[in-house]
Design a protein around this motif. Structure first.
Motif, PDB file in Angstrom:
ATOM      1  N   TRP A  42      40.218  25.935  46.090  1.00  0.00           N
ATOM      2  CA  TRP A  42      39.083  25.892  45.155  1.00  0.00           C
ATOM      3  C   TRP A  42      37.763  26.297  45.804  1.00  0.00           C
ATOM      4  O   TRP A  42      36.771  26.445  45.117  1.00  0.00           O
ATOM      5  N   GLN A  43      37.744  26.502  47.118  1.00  0.00           N
ATOM      6  CA  GLN A  43      36.503  26.865  47.790  1.00  0.00           C
ATOM      7  C   GLN A  43      36.527  28.265  48.397  1.00  0.00           C
ATOM      8  O   GLN A  43      35.497  28.798  48.744  1.00  0.00           O
ATOM      9  N   GLY A  44      37.683  28.855  48.561  1.00  0.00           N
ATOM     10  CA  GLY A  44      37.797  30.138  49.240  1.00  0.00           C
ATOM     11  C   GLY A  44      37.247  31.284  48.419  1.00  0.00           C
ATOM     12  O   GLY A  44      37.016  31.166  47.212  1.00  0.00           O
ATOM     13  N   PRO A  45      37.048  32.445  49.063  1.00  0.00           N
ATOM     14  CA  PRO A  45      36.493  33.611  48.362  1.00  0.00           C
ATOM     15  C   PRO A  45      37.390  34.144  47.266  1.00  0.00           C
ATOM     16  O   PRO A  45      36.926  34.849  46.369  1.00  0.00           O
ATOM     17  N   GLU A  46      38.663  33.838  47.319  1.00  0.00           N
ATOM     18  CA  GLU A  46      39.591  34.323  46.300  1.00  0.00           C
ATOM     19  C   GLU A  46      40.209  33.177  45.496  1.00  0.00           C
ATOM     20  O   GLU A  46      41.258  33.337  44.874  1.00  0.00           O
ATOM     21  N   ALA A  47      39.564  32.016  45.514  1.00  0.00           N
ATOM     22  CA  ALA A  47      40.047  30.882  44.720  1.00  0.00           C
ATOM     23  C   ALA A  47      39.884  31.197  43.240  1.00  0.00           C
ATOM     24  O   ALA A  47      38.849  31.702  42.806  1.00  0.00           O
ATOM     25  N   ALA A  48      40.903  30.906  42.465  1.00  0.00           N
ATOM     26  CA  ALA A  48      40.891  31.201  41.028  1.00  0.00           C
ATOM     27  C   ALA A  48      41.047  29.907  40.240  1.00  0.00           C
ATOM     28  O   ALA A  48      42.038  29.197  40.419  1.00  0.00           O
ATOM     29  N   PRO A  49      40.104  29.579  39.356  1.00  0.00           N
ATOM     30  CA  PRO A  49      40.248  28.375  38.528  1.00  0.00           C
ATOM     31  C   PRO A  49      41.547  28.351  37.731  1.00  0.00           C
ATOM     32  O   PRO A  49      42.156  27.296  37.556  1.00  0.00           O
ATOM     33  N   SER A  50      41.989  29.513  37.251  1.00  0.00           N
ATOM     34  CA  SER A  50      43.229  29.547  36.465  1.00  0.00           C
ATOM     35  C   SER A  50      44.429  29.153  37.319  1.00  0.00           C
ATOM     36  O   SER A  50      45.326  28.439  36.860  1.00  0.00           O
ATOM     37  N   ARG A  51      44.458  29.618  38.564  1.00  0.00           N
ATOM     38  CA  ARG A  51      45.583  29.264  39.433  1.00  0.00           C
ATOM     39  C   ARG A  51      45.545  27.791  39.819  1.00  0.00           C
ATOM     40  O   ARG A  51      46.585  27.143  39.937  1.00  0.00           O
ATOM     41  N   ALA A 303      49.746  44.048  58.151  1.00  0.00           N
ATOM     42  CA  ALA A 303      48.440  44.702  58.116  1.00  0.00           C
ATOM     43  C   ALA A 303      48.073  45.170  56.716  1.00  0.00           C
ATOM     44  O   ALA A 303      46.901  45.476  56.444  1.00  0.00           O
ATOM     45  N   LEU A 304      49.052  45.222  55.803  1.00  0.00           N
ATOM     46  CA  LEU A 304      48.747  45.583  54.420  1.00  0.00           C
ATOM     47  C   LEU A 304      47.717  44.635  53.818  1.00  0.00           C
ATOM     48  O   LEU A 304      46.940  45.029  52.943  1.00  0.00           O
ATOM     49  N   ALA A 305      47.713  43.390  54.267  1.00  0.00           N
ATOM     50  CA  ALA A 305      46.775  42.414  53.725  1.00  0.00           C
ATOM     51  C   ALA A 305      45.339  42.770  54.046  1.00  0.00           C
ATOM     52  O   ALA A 305      44.410  42.284  53.385  1.00  0.00           O
ATOM     53  N   GLU A 306      45.126  43.619  55.031  1.00  0.00           N
ATOM     54  CA  GLU A 306      43.767  43.955  55.470  1.00  0.00           C
ATOM     55  C   GLU A 306      43.299  45.319  54.998  1.00  0.00           C
ATOM     56  O   GLU A 306      42.097  45.572  54.914  1.00  0.00           O
ATOM     57  N   GLU A 375      41.084  44.416  44.092  1.00  0.00           N
ATOM     58  CA  GLU A 375      42.121  43.474  44.535  1.00  0.00           C
ATOM     59  C   GLU A 375      41.549  42.067  44.656  1.00  0.00           C
ATOM     60  O   GLU A 375      42.151  41.088  44.189  1.00  0.00           O
ATOM     61  N   ALA A 376      40.373  41.944  45.270  1.00  0.00           N
ATOM     62  CA  ALA A 376      39.751  40.631  45.441  1.00  0.00           C
ATOM     63  C   ALA A 376      39.349  40.033  44.099  1.00  0.00           C
ATOM     64  O   ALA A 376      39.520  38.825  43.868  1.00  0.00           O
ATOM     65  N   PHE A 377      38.826  40.855  43.192  1.00  0.00           N
ATOM     66  CA  PHE A 377      38.419  40.350  41.880  1.00  0.00           C
ATOM     67  C   PHE A 377      39.621  39.828  41.107  1.00  0.00           C
ATOM     68  O   PHE A 377      39.560  38.774  40.465  1.00  0.00           O
ATOM     69  N   ALA A 388      51.181  39.647  47.871  1.00  0.00           N
ATOM     70  CA  ALA A 388      52.091  40.787  47.997  1.00  0.00           C
ATOM     71  C   ALA A 388      52.069  41.664  46.748  1.00  0.00           C
ATOM     72  O   ALA A 388      51.929  42.887  46.835  1.00  0.00           O
ATOM     73  N   ALA A 389      52.228  41.055  45.573  1.00  0.00           N
ATOM     74  CA  ALA A 389      52.275  41.826  44.333  1.00  0.00           C
ATOM     75  C   ALA A 389      50.928  42.455  44.014  1.00  0.00           C
ATOM     76  O   ALA A 389      50.852  43.614  43.591  1.00  0.00           O
ATOM     77  N   ASN A 390      49.852  41.696  44.206  1.00  0.00           N
ATOM     78  CA  ASN A 390      48.522  42.206  43.891  1.00  0.00           C
ATOM     79  C   ASN A 390      48.147  43.347  44.830  1.00  0.00           C
ATOM     80  O   ASN A 390      47.668  44.395  44.406  1.00  0.00           O
ATOM     81  N   ASN A 391      48.365  43.156  46.111  1.00  0.00           N
ATOM     82  CA  ASN A 391      48.072  44.192  47.088  1.00  0.00           C
ATOM     83  C   ASN A 391      48.938  45.418  46.847  1.00  0.00           C
ATOM     84  O   ASN A 391      48.442  46.553  46.863  1.00  0.00           O
ATOM     85  N   GLY A 392      50.223  45.206  46.603  1.00  0.00           N
ATOM     86  CA  GLY A 392      51.103  46.331  46.362  1.00  0.00           C
ATOM     87  C   GLY A 392      50.721  47.119  45.126  1.00  0.00           C
ATOM     88  O   GLY A 392      50.717  48.358  45.139  1.00  0.00           O
ATOM     89  N   GLY A 393      50.360  46.409  44.058  1.00  0.00           N
ATOM     90  CA  GLY A 393      49.951  47.090  42.836  1.00  0.00           C
ATOM     91  C   GLY A 393      48.667  47.871  42.997  1.00  0.00           C
ATOM     92  O   GLY A 393      48.544  48.999  42.502  1.00  0.00           O
ATOM     93  N   TRP A 394      47.710  47.296  43.688  1.00  0.00           N
ATOM     94  CA  TRP A 394      46.441  48.001  43.892  1.00  0.00           C
ATOM     95  C   TRP A 394      46.603  49.207  44.798  1.00  0.00           C
ATOM     96  O   TRP A 394      46.013  50.266  44.560  1.00  0.00           O
TER      97      TRP A 394
END
Length: 480
Positions: A42-51, A303-306, A375-377, A388-394
């Motif tokens: 809930w505090q991270g840069p990619e925290a999502a209220p829906s998740r 390294a795909l994550a970066e 991807e971050a948004f 994995a899915a989000n990065n791969g799709g983007w």
């Protein structure tokens, strides 16, 4: 036989079809469940209220399931590297079991945690559960991981798939004294917080329903209904033709083997009716293979994550205009299909897959913004947000990833005309344009009097397409 263990749930918020839990239950019935709420949720840069909403609701149901099984699920708040060893010591367990993760961050954490526990004399049991086929198992003839989906899919289909395993029964939890000692040493929660109490407000209405029971109901309903027409209707965002199980698979409220078994059962019954139904089921199974392709890719290539998989894309001169990105985020680009999709994401935490490709192509190829911004948004909003899915799709949409076809550009108007031919999807999410004629609505050429405050197109697609191709020719073309 009854030495006490902890089972740590991460991406497997269920009791049924949980391989790691089933393996542990075969050696002991003295098992206590554990969920760790890390502040990054809930505090991270990619925290999502829906998740966070989906997670907490699923954990609440999981606690009830553990009680019915005879034990209990503890909820710990904090850093697992610090708190889990303390909890294990106070509960005097002999071991910790959990299912593996493909993401580089969790894998590094798990290695550190295992070393710390082993030094304390606490055993560790690790198991692959989130994939039908472990990532090390599907490799090329030379033993290398696959980098292209097509060959991976063919090899993946040839792999044996395990059957689901039953939920454990007749478990026993920790005695009162040990639990009291643990509560004094670590931040065990007496009750689950709400998203609002953690500073996250989620008022949306998602088509993805939390919890193990709801996941099973959604799976059964999909298999009995929309699966038979999945192909080609999966491409039409205005139709209810997809399973909406993406969040359930991401959080593990349904097991991969359960989903595969359901698809195989449908093939054996419905698939006998006609070739079209067989094709629909096969295409859905191929989507499961896509999910596992991206998972194994991240496992083998962390390294795909970066950044980009293709080297030349790492220095691509993105234009990155903040005002363009803000308009994309807020659904005011002036391209109705793009804006409708972004509004769906903002209001529900979910977006149809066809629309994910459309908006990703628009951000990268029309607005020429770095795909990592999108991807971050997405990760900040998607209820099914998965690295994995989000990065791969983007990376697929940006043409920077594992793809034998390096350049792909979607025309928003053409996509809308093909896949929302009556404009139903656009009208649903852009009610201010409900009275527009369908042709104008899909093309985006809307008369000023009909706009009702809706913005003019932010850019000209044809011009931006040409501009992007020029950049691609200079900076990327020729890469192998």
């Amino acid at each position: 036989m009854n030495a006490p263990w902890l089972f740590w749930h991460r991406r497997d918020l269920r009791l049924a079809d949980n391989l790691g839990l089933a393996q542990l239950a075969a050696r002991t019935t003295a098992i206590t469940g554990l969920v760790v709420l890390e502040p990054g949720l809930w505090q991270g840069p990619e925290a999502a209220p829906s998740r966070l909403w989906f997670l907490l609701a699923s954990v609440a149901e999981l606690q009830q399931a553990w009680r019915r099984a005879g034990s209990q699920l503890l909820v710990l708040q904090g850093d697992p590297l610090r708190q889990v060893p303390r909890l294990a010591a106070r509960l005097e367990v002999v071991g910790l079991a959990f299912n593996e993760d493909v993401e580089p961050g969790p894998r590094q954490r798990d290695e550190q945690l295992e070393r710390a526990l082993l030094q304390r004399g606490v055993a560790v049991q690790r198991c692959w559960d989130q994939l039908l086929v472990p990532p090390e198992q599907v490799v090329t003839g030379s033993g290398e991981p696959y980098k292209v989906y097509g060959p991976y899919r063919r090899a993946w289909f040839n792999q044996a798939k395990a059957d689901p395993v039953a939920a454990p029964e007749n478990l026993t939890g920790p005695d009162h004294g040990r639990l009291a000692a643990a509560s004094e040493a670590v931040p065990l929660l007496q009750r689950l917080p709400t998203p609002a109490e953690l500073g996250c407000v989620w008022k949306g209405c998602s088509p993805c329903r939390p919890g193990e029971q709801a996941a099973r109901q959604q799976l059964d309903g999909f298999v009995a209904g929309a699966l038979s027409r999945y192909e080609p209707e999966r491409n039409y965002p205005g139709r209810e033709a997809t399973s909406c199980l993406s969040a359930a698979l991401r959080f593990g409220t349904v097991g991969a083997r359960t989903v595969w078994q359901a698809s195989q059962g449908a093939m054996a019954t419905q698939g006998q009716e006609c070739v079209e139904v067989q094709q629909a089921i096969t295409v859905w199974q191929q989507e499961l293979a896509w999910r596992e392709f991206y998972q194994q890719a991240l496992f083998h290539f962390p390294a795909l994550a970066e950044g980009a998989f293709r080297p030349r894309w790492r220095q691509f001169p993105w234009r990155n205009r903040p005002e363009h990105f803000a308009a994309w985020c807020e659904g005011r680009t002036g391209y109705p299909i793009v804006d409708a999709a972004m509004r769906q994401l903002l209001e529900t935490g979910w977006m149809h897959n066809r629309c994910r490709m459309i908006v990703a192509s628009f951000l990268t190829k029309d607005l020429i913004c770095d795909w990592r911004w999108g991807e971050a948004f997405f990760m900040q909003h998607l209820v099914d947000g998965d690295l994995a899915a989000n990065n791969g799709g983007w990376q697929w949409s940006a043409s920077s990833g594992m793809d034998p076809r390096p350049l792909r550009i979607f025309n928003p108007s053409t996509q809308a005309t093909r896949f929302d031919e009556d404009g139903d999807y656009v009208r649903r999410w852009l009610p201010e344009l409900a009275s527009c004629g369908t042709a104008d609505l899909l093309s985006g050429r809307i008369a000023p009097l009909e706009r009702q405050g809706y913005p003019e197109p932010l850019v000209d697609h044809r011009q931006q397409q040409a501009r992007f191709r020029q950049l691609y020719a200079v900076h990327v073309r020729g890469e192998t």
